[in-house]
Write an enzyme that holds these catalytic residues in place. Sequence first.
Site, PDB file in Angstrom:
ATOM      1  CG  LEU A 119      -1.949  -1.070   1.437  1.00 24.67           C
ATOM      2  CD1 LEU A 119      -2.733  -0.771   2.630  1.00 24.67           C
ATOM      3  CD2 LEU A 119      -2.823  -1.305   0.326  1.00 24.67           C
ATOM      4  CG  ASP A 120       0.631   4.449  -2.990  1.00 25.52           C
ATOM      5  OD1 ASP A 120       1.316   3.502  -3.339  1.00 25.52           O
ATOM      6  OD2 ASP A 120      -0.132   5.020  -3.733  1.00 25.52           O
ATOM      7  CD  GLN A 121       5.828   7.253   3.844  1.00 31.88           C
ATOM      8  OE1 GLN A 121       6.546   6.918   2.710  1.00 31.88           O
ATOM      9  NE2 GLN A 121       6.040   8.149   4.683  1.00 31.88           N
ATOM     10  CB  THR A 123      -2.884   3.953   0.932  1.00 29.43           C
ATOM     11  OG1 THR A 123      -2.780   4.534  -0.244  1.00 29.43           O
ATOM     12  CG2 THR A 123      -4.133   3.112   0.869  1.00 29.43           C
TER      13      THR A 123
END
Length: 288
Positions: A119-121, A123
């Site tokens: 997951l993106d930082q 998110t």
Amino acid sequence: MSVINTWREHFCDWRPVELLETRAGTPFSFEARTVGAPYSVRTFTRPLIASLMPEVEQAPRIPFSLGKNPDFEVLYEDQDSIAILKPSGIPSVPGILEPVNMKSVLEEKTGPLYTVHRLDQGTSGVLLFAKNAAAAASLSDAFASRLTRKTYTAILEGETGIAGSVETLRLPLGGDPFDLPRQIVLSESNRGKSAKSAAEIIAVSEHRGFARTLVRLHPETGRTHQLRIHMALGFGCPILGDALYGKRGLFELREPRLYLHLEELTFPRVSDGKPVTVRIDSGFSSLL
């Protein structure tokens, strides 16, 4: 070079605080930028600026950081895998600029783990790891073969669509060679990778004079920043708090977080192939 020297001569007693970029003129149709909004200095120009103006501190590339080991909640666990609730602001895996990450923190209690998705930082939501190499191969293949299903919720800046409506977005994506990890829209004949997302409008409201839209998102492919750029360019309504693709650029950092959350993840259990669904509510509906 003469411009830099002139700047130094006239302002030699001044101490620059920070350097950023802003878009002048109409943005290209393939990028999510807004005229006048401030952005971090592009990857391509950072080394040049650093050599010419070493005294200038450039705006950070990673806007979210807690700087300490985060707490985490285990949502699911069996002999082959473990799923946790990843908070916003913590990277999923080790990186160059941020030593604190969910994988390393979790490994302190579980032992070695294997990455099967990220997951993106900014998110939050369900983050799954494998416990052994065989499970990692099985789960990685499931993600690559689209045998998994992800459901995200997000709050968008602006109003788009009618509650209950569903839209399908198809925009092929690729990395911006001048500003990685930023993604841009590219044709598939020009190294773009197909990307498809479905968006369901849940609710539209107004908050402090600004329209907000709550959406449920189903990515059918898993490209880098896919949902973020699909919302920004496909809908014209970026995800709230997105400093990379948002309309306000770095001013998005005034928001407490990036409002994107992986609410539900379904994957085949390694031991028998039966589907497992892990769900954790975003709580975003209470913010509208």
